[in-house]
Every structure is written in C-alpha cells, then in structure tokens.
Design a protein around this motif. Structure first.
Motif, mmCIF file in Angstrom:
data_model
loop_
_atom_site.group_PDB
_atom_site.id
_atom_site.type_symbol
_atom_site.label_atom_id
_atom_site.label_comp_id
_atom_site.label_asym_id
_atom_site.label_seq_id
_atom_site.Cartn_x
_atom_site.Cartn_y
_atom_site.Cartn_z
ATOM 1 N N GLU A 122 0.826 -1.209 0.000
ATOM 2 C CA GLU A 122 0.000 0.000 0.000
ATOM 3 C C GLU A 122 0.858 1.256 0.000
ATOM 4 N N GLU A 123 1.938 1.239 0.775
ATOM 5 C CA GLU A 123 2.848 2.381 0.770
ATOM 6 C C GLU A 123 3.477 2.570 -0.608
ATOM 7 N N ALA A 124 3.783 1.464 -1.273
ATOM 8 C CA ALA A 124 4.374 1.548 -2.610
ATOM 9 C C ALA A 124 3.401 2.168 -3.605
ATOM 10 N N VAL A 125 2.109 1.868 -3.475
ATOM 11 C CA VAL A 125 1.115 2.472 -4.365
ATOM 12 C C VAL A 125 1.135 3.987 -4.223
ATOM 13 N N HIS A 126 1.053 4.471 -2.991
ATOM 14 C CA HIS A 126 1.063 5.924 -2.766
ATOM 15 C C HIS A 126 2.346 6.552 -3.317
ATOM 16 N N ARG A 127 3.481 5.939 -3.021
ATOM 17 C CA ARG A 127 4.766 6.524 -3.447
ATOM 18 C C ARG A 127 4.930 6.507 -4.963
ATOM 19 N N GLU A 128 4.693 5.361 -5.592
ATOM 20 C CA GLU A 128 4.911 5.245 -7.034
ATOM 21 C C GLU A 128 3.989 6.170 -7.827
ATOM 22 N N VAL A 129 2.714 6.220 -7.445
ATOM 23 C CA VAL A 129 1.775 7.074 -8.174
ATOM 24 C C VAL A 129 2.202 8.532 -8.062
ATOM 25 N N TYR A 130 2.587 8.952 -6.861
ATOM 26 C CA TYR A 130 2.994 10.347 -6.706
ATOM 27 C C TYR A 130 4.296 10.633 -7.438
ATOM 28 N N GLU A 131 5.263 9.712 -7.373
ATOM 29 C CA GLU A 131 6.539 9.922 -8.061
ATOM 30 C C GLU A 131 6.365 10.017 -9.574
ATOM 31 N N GLU A 132 5.484 9.199 -10.126
ATOM 32 C CA GLU A 132 5.383 9.126 -11.577
ATOM 33 C C GLU A 132 4.468 10.188 -12.173
ATOM 34 N N VAL A 133 3.355 10.506 -11.497
ATOM 35 C CA VAL A 133 2.402 11.450 -12.090
ATOM 36 C C VAL A 133 1.992 12.579 -11.146
ATOM 37 N N GLY A 134 2.565 12.639 -9.942
ATOM 38 C CA GLY A 134 2.280 13.744 -9.031
ATOM 39 C C GLY A 134 0.886 13.761 -8.465
ATOM 40 N N VAL A 135 0.240 12.602 -8.375
ATOM 41 C CA VAL A 135 -1.144 12.524 -7.904
ATOM 42 C C VAL A 135 -1.193 11.770 -6.576
ATOM 43 N N HIS A 136 -1.905 12.347 -5.586
ATOM 44 C CA HIS A 136 -2.175 11.626 -4.340
ATOM 45 C C HIS A 136 -3.429 10.767 -4.527
ATOM 46 N N VAL A 137 -3.450 9.607 -3.851
ATOM 47 C CA VAL A 137 -4.590 8.697 -3.998
ATOM 48 C C VAL A 137 -5.142 8.303 -2.637
ATOM 49 N N LYS A 138 -6.367 7.782 -2.662
ATOM 50 C CA LYS A 138 -7.043 7.318 -1.452
ATOM 51 C C LYS A 138 -7.878 6.081 -1.824
ATOM 52 N N ASN A 139 -8.489 5.462 -0.819
ATOM 53 C CA ASN A 139 -9.406 4.327 -1.018
ATOM 54 C C ASN A 139 -8.777 3.227 -1.873
ATOM 55 N N LEU A 140 -7.604 2.780 -1.477
ATOM 56 C CA LEU A 140 -6.960 1.689 -2.188
ATOM 57 C C LEU A 140 -7.764 0.404 -2.023
ATOM 58 N N ARG A 141 -7.850 -0.361 -3.110
ATOM 59 C CA ARG A 141 -8.569 -1.637 -3.061
ATOM 60 C C ARG A 141 -7.773 -2.678 -3.832
ATOM 61 N N TYR A 142 -7.365 -3.737 -3.129
ATOM 62 C CA TYR A 142 -6.620 -4.811 -3.780
ATOM 63 C C TYR A 142 -7.531 -5.607 -4.696
ATOM 64 N N HIS A 143 -7.038 -5.972 -5.878
ATOM 65 C CA HIS A 143 -7.843 -6.734 -6.835
ATOM 66 C C HIS A 143 -7.334 -8.161 -6.986
ATOM 67 N N GLN A 144 -6.141 -8.337 -7.511
ATOM 68 C CA GLN A 144 -5.567 -9.663 -7.660
ATOM 69 C C GLN A 144 -4.088 -9.518 -8.008
ATOM 70 N N SER A 145 -3.372 -10.650 -8.051
ATOM 71 C CA SER A 145 -1.951 -10.628 -8.380
ATOM 72 C C SER A 145 -1.701 -11.438 -9.638
ATOM 73 N N GLN A 146 -0.518 -11.248 -10.209
ATOM 74 C CA GLN A 146 -0.132 -12.000 -11.399
ATOM 75 C C GLN A 146 1.386 -12.122 -11.452
ATOM 76 N N ALA A 147 1.858 -13.345 -11.662
ATOM 77 C CA ALA A 147 3.283 -13.531 -11.929
ATOM 78 C C ALA A 147 3.595 -12.882 -13.269
ATOM 79 N N TRP A 148 4.671 -12.128 -13.310
ATOM 80 C CA TRP A 148 5.055 -11.418 -14.539
ATOM 81 C C TRP A 148 6.497 -11.802 -14.856
ATOM 82 N N PRO A 149 6.695 -12.742 -15.782
ATOM 83 C CA PRO A 149 8.011 -13.363 -15.965
ATOM 84 C C PRO A 149 8.964 -12.576 -16.855
#
Length: 259
Positions: free
Chosen positions: A174-201
């Motif tokens: 969750e901390e990574a979501v906030h940090r990455e989104v702000y670093e890349e596009v300068g946007v703060h976010v709220k109401n995070l909701r986990y969806h699913q995961s995927q192996a990415w080889p």
C-alpha cells in the motif's frame, strides 16, 4: 492443468527449451498447433525438472542463445490461450534464475542444482539460492469513470497503461502504491482496493494489482519513467495493454462497472 510438483524422479517427458526470455516452438510434424512443449524425450542431466502439465512430466532446457525461429515470451502469451500462462511464466522465471545464478552470489564458487526443490547450493560456503521473485505494485487510478493511464518511453506508439513500480525494502504494498503514483504522475490517492496478483516473468516480477481513487486530477509527470499521462473516459480510449496482462484486467474490470 499445471501441477506444481517437481518430477525429479522422472527420466523422460516433455521439454520446454528457453533462452533469454525466448522459447523454442515444437516441430509441427504431428500437429498444426503452435506449442512450446517439445515431444516426449529422454532427459539429460543438464535439464531442470519443472512441473506436471496435464499429468505429463515437463523439464526445462536452458540454452545459451535463442535461435532465429524462437519466439519471445510476450508473443507466446499473446498467441496461446490464457490457460497456458501459468506454465509459460513458470518456465520463463525458472529459466532466468538458472541462467543468472550458476555461481554463488556470496563466494563466487560454482553452485550445484538440487533435485527436490528449485535451489542452487554452494558446497564451498553453504549459501543456498532460490528463484528470485521481485514484488511490484500495479495500480489503476480512477476519478469517477475516468482512468489515469500513462506511457513509458519503451511502449509501442500510442499505447497507455496503468502505473506500476517495484516495492522497496521495508515498504508495504500500500505504501508503494502511494509513493509510485505520486513519483510518476504527481497525484495523491485514497481508497486503495486490492484486486488480484499475477506472476510477470519479464524476468521475475510478481505484480499486486490495486484500484485507487485520485484526490486531484492535476498531473505532473516525472519525465523519466513516464513520457506522458492523461485521463481517459471509457468512450475514448488509447491503445491498451495486451489482454493477458494484469494491467488490462484492471482496466477491463473498471470499464465493466461503467457499462
């Protein structure tokens, strides 16, 4: 279809040939279907027993250089049914591990492959190395029906995708979501909701997919990892990521809510 059990007692079976994220297609003499599964054959000591596929034992052959006829892993995932994803991603990730960890990372001595698990053991210092898995977050940022999508300089022309980045040491997803989104596009976010995961080889990521709501629609791109970003409505979309990706799954899930 995939059974995650290493067939280390088998001496023959199907084989997947892999090198540098490419897989060899099987000969088409007996079938017109494109497949990376080579015919049943004896296994030699260089092969890595991998798994069972439809109850057939499968081994991995890691080779030094792909031939011209070999197909990139992304193309394989785009051409085969989704049910093949687990087998291909396992083969690509284990192949990358075997290719990159032949020597001990602690003392530099040659490592020995173990039979009953995916592990390389160093008899000189005792260090044991397992396949590397790098956790990442991937996030669809929304504002009502609108989606914030961005372009990497590496993307094909016109393609936009969701935001993603590696989780840093000591950081929660969750901390990574906030940090990455702000670093890349300068946007703060709220109401995070986990969806699913995927192996990415490509080569060894594990993507944790989230939805997040933007607190503002003002964008400020970093200009390095992101070359452009914009808000898109469901009625006017750019070129999107391929269907087999978790990025596309997040987008399609959001679009389904607004149809």
């Amino acid at each position: 279809m995939l059974r995650r059990e290493i067939p280390h007692h088998a001496r023959e079976g199907r084989v997947i040939r892999v090198s540098r994220s490419h897989l060899a297609p099987a000969p088409l003499a007996d079938s017109d279907e494109l497949t990376p599964l080579q015919p049943t054959q004896p296994w030699d000591e260089r092969m890595q027993p991998l798994c069972y596929w439809n109850d057939e034992p499968v081994a991995l052959s890691v080779e030094s250089k792909p031939e011209e006829s070999w197909i990139d892993g992304r193309q394989w995932l785009g051409e085969l049914p989704a049910s093949w994803f687990s087998l291909l991603s396992t083969a690509l990730q284990v192949g990358a591990w075997l290719e990159n960890h032949r020597f001990c990372g602690r003392c530099g001595e040659k490592a020995t492959k173990l039979e009953a698990e995916f592990a390389m053991h160093c008899h000189a210092c005792g260090h044991r190395n397992y396949p590397r898995i790098s956790p990442c977050i991937i996030t669809l940022v929304t504002s009502g029906e609108a989606m914030l999508l961005a372009r990497s300089p590496r993307f094909p022309p016109g393609r936009y995708s969701t935001l993603a980045g590696f989780i840093e040491p000591g950081e929660s997803a969750e901390e990574a979501v906030h940090r990455e989104v702000y670093e890349e596009v300068g946007v703060h976010v709220k109401n995070l909701r986990y969806h699913q995961s995927q192996a990415w080889p490509f080569p060894h990521s594990l993507m944790f997919g989230f939805f997040a709501e933007a607190t503002t629609r003002r964008i400020h791109i970093d200009g390095v990892e992101i070359s452009d970003a914009a808000w898109f409505s469901p009625r006017q979309l750019p070129s999107l990521p391929p269907p087999y990706s978790i990025s596309r799954e997040l987008i399609e899930t959001h679009l389904a809510r607004w149809r």
